[in-house]
Write an enzyme that holds these catalytic residues in place. Structure first.
Site, PDB file in Angstrom:
ATOM      1  N   SER A 129       0.746  -0.906  -0.304  1.00  0.00           N
ATOM      2  CA  SER A 129      -0.459  -0.283  -0.281  1.00  0.00           C
ATOM      3  C   SER A 129       1.211   0.917  -0.130  1.00  0.00           C
ATOM      4  O   SER A 129       1.946   0.965   0.192  1.00  0.00           O
ATOM      5  CB  SER A 129      -0.891   0.236   1.520  1.00  0.00           C
ATOM      6  OG  SER A 129      -1.609   1.362   1.643  1.00  0.00           O
ATOM      7  N   TYR A 142      -2.500  -0.240   9.897  1.00  0.00           N
ATOM      8  CA  TYR A 142      -2.253  -0.590   8.496  1.00  0.00           C
ATOM      9  C   TYR A 142      -0.209  -0.338   7.835  1.00  0.00           C
ATOM     10  O   TYR A 142      -0.239  -1.035   7.990  1.00  0.00           O
ATOM     11  CB  TYR A 142      -3.329   0.001   7.968  1.00  0.00           C
ATOM     12  CG  TYR A 142      -3.431  -0.624   6.265  1.00  0.00           C
ATOM     13  CD1 TYR A 142      -3.641  -1.565   6.250  1.00  0.00           C
ATOM     14  CD2 TYR A 142      -3.198   0.269   5.651  1.00  0.00           C
ATOM     15  CE1 TYR A 142      -4.288  -2.091   4.943  1.00  0.00           C
ATOM     16  CE2 TYR A 142      -3.195  -0.128   4.117  1.00  0.00           C
ATOM     17  CZ  TYR A 142      -3.756  -1.518   4.090  1.00  0.00           C
ATOM     18  OH  TYR A 142      -3.880  -1.319   2.887  1.00  0.00           O
TER      19      TYR A 142
END
Length: 286
Positions: A129, A142
Site C-alpha cells: 500500500s 495499517y
C-alpha cells in the site's frame, strides 16, 4: 504446458479470470467460490487462513498434489485487512490482528512455498500500500503492517536474485470503492471502545467528523481495480518485472515523487495543511 499461481486472498474475482487467460492455473483463497462458478478446469479452490500454520501446511500439500510439470510459478500475497483510528484507540490485540494477517500471514505463506517457487525460478508478489511509506494520520496500525511487509519483501528480493527468482511489490493507492477492504464503523462503536481516560481527551464530535472524513476519502478512490490486476499480471509474466508498482493517479505520483525528497520537518508540516488536522487540534481536550 502451464504454470501454477497461488493467490492468498483479497478480492480475486476479477484477477482470477485474467490470469487464467494468461495460461496459468490459479489456486485461490477468499473469493474463490465466485470464481469457481465461472468454470475452468485450471482453477483449484482451497481454504486458507494465512494466520494458521496448519492451514498453510495443508494448502502447500494440496498445491504439491496438483502441480503441473513446470511446477509452481508464483505466489501472490494478497491477503489483507484494513482499519483506521488514532494510535491510542487501538488495543494491542488490534495491532496484533493487523500484523498477523497483513505481515506475518505473508511471511508464513512465503516461507512455506519458497522452495517450490525457487525450483521453478518463478515469482513472488506482495500487495502492499502507499501507506507503507506515507505516514498518514489515523493509519498507524495499517501502515505498521505494510511497512514491515515491504521490508520483508525488499530483503527477499535481494536474496532470491541469486536463484533467478523475481520479487515484486504492488503499492495501490485508494481503491476503497473497488474492493471490500474498507472497515465501516459508527461513531458510537468507536466511542464505546475508548476507555475513560481517552474519553477525557478525545472529543466525541471530533470522532464523528473523523469518521465521516475517512469514509468520504475512501469513497473518492478508484472505482475499478483493473490497474492492480494489470500490475499483478505484469509482475507474473514480464521477463523483467518491476520491483515496485506504484498505482496512483498522475497527480498523486507527482506528489509522492516530491514528498519523498522532503526533509521530515517539511513532510510533517504538509499534514498541517489538511482541514481535518486543524479541526482535530481545536476539538481535543488539551
Amino acid at each position: 504446458m502451464e504454470d501454477t499461481i497461488h493467490n492468498t486472498g483479497g478480492d480475486t474475482r476479477k484477477a482470477g479470470p485474467c490470469m487464467l487467460k494468461s495460461r496459468f492455473s490459479v489456486l485461490h483463497g477468499h473469493g474463490a467460490q465466485t470464481l469457481a462458478k465461472e468454470g475452468s478446469q485450471r482453477l483449484r479452490v482451497l481454504q486458507l487462513d494465512v494466520t494458521r500454520d496448519e492451514d498453510v501446511r495443508l494448502a502447500k500439500a494440496l498445491v504439491e498434489a496438483n502441480l503441473p510439470e513446470k511446477g509452481l510459478w508464483a505466489v501472490v500475497n494478497n491477503a489483507g485487512i484494513s482499519d483506521w483510528g488514532e494510535t491510542e484507540w487501538n488495543s494491542i490485540e488490534d495491532y496484533q490482528k493487523m500484523a498477523d494477517i497483513n505481515l506475518f500471514g505473508s511471511i508464513r505463506t512465503s516461507i512455506a512455498f519458497l522452495p517450490l517457487v525457487r525450483a521453478s525460478k518463478g515469482r513472488m508478489v506482495f500487495v502492499s500500500s502507499i501507506f507503507a511509506f506515507f505516514n498518514c494520520m489515523n493509519m498507524g496500525a495499517y501502515s505498521m503492517s505494510k511497512r514491515g511487509l515491504e521490508a520483508f519483501a525488499d530483503c527477499l528480493r535481494v536474496e532470491l536474485s541469486s536463484f533467478d527468482v523475481k520479487v515484486s511489490i504492488i503499492q495501490p493507492g485508494n481503491f476503497g470503492p473497488a474492493t471490500n477492504i474498507r472497515t465501516k464503523k459508527t461513531t458510537q462503536e468507536i466511542w464505546d471502545k475508548l476507555n475513560e481516560e481517552h474519553k477525557l481527551i478525545f472529543n466525541r464530535s471530533y470522532i464523528e467528523i473523523a469518521n465521516s472524513y475517512f469514509q468520504s476519502s475512501c469513497n473518492a478512490g478508484f472505482k475499478d481495480c483493473r490497474i492492480v490486476i494489470d500490475a499483478m499480471v505484469h509482475a507474473l509474466t514480464a521477463p523483467n518485472p518491476k520491483a515496485h508498482y506504484l498505482l496512483v493517479s498522475l497527480m498523486e505520483r507527482i506528489f509522492f515523487s516530491v514528498f519523498s525528497l522532503l526533509p521530515t520537518v517539511v513532510k510533517d508540516a504538509v499534514f498541517k495543511i489538511s482541514p481535518i488536522y486543524h479541526k482535530r487540534k481545536a476539538m481535543l481536550y488539551l
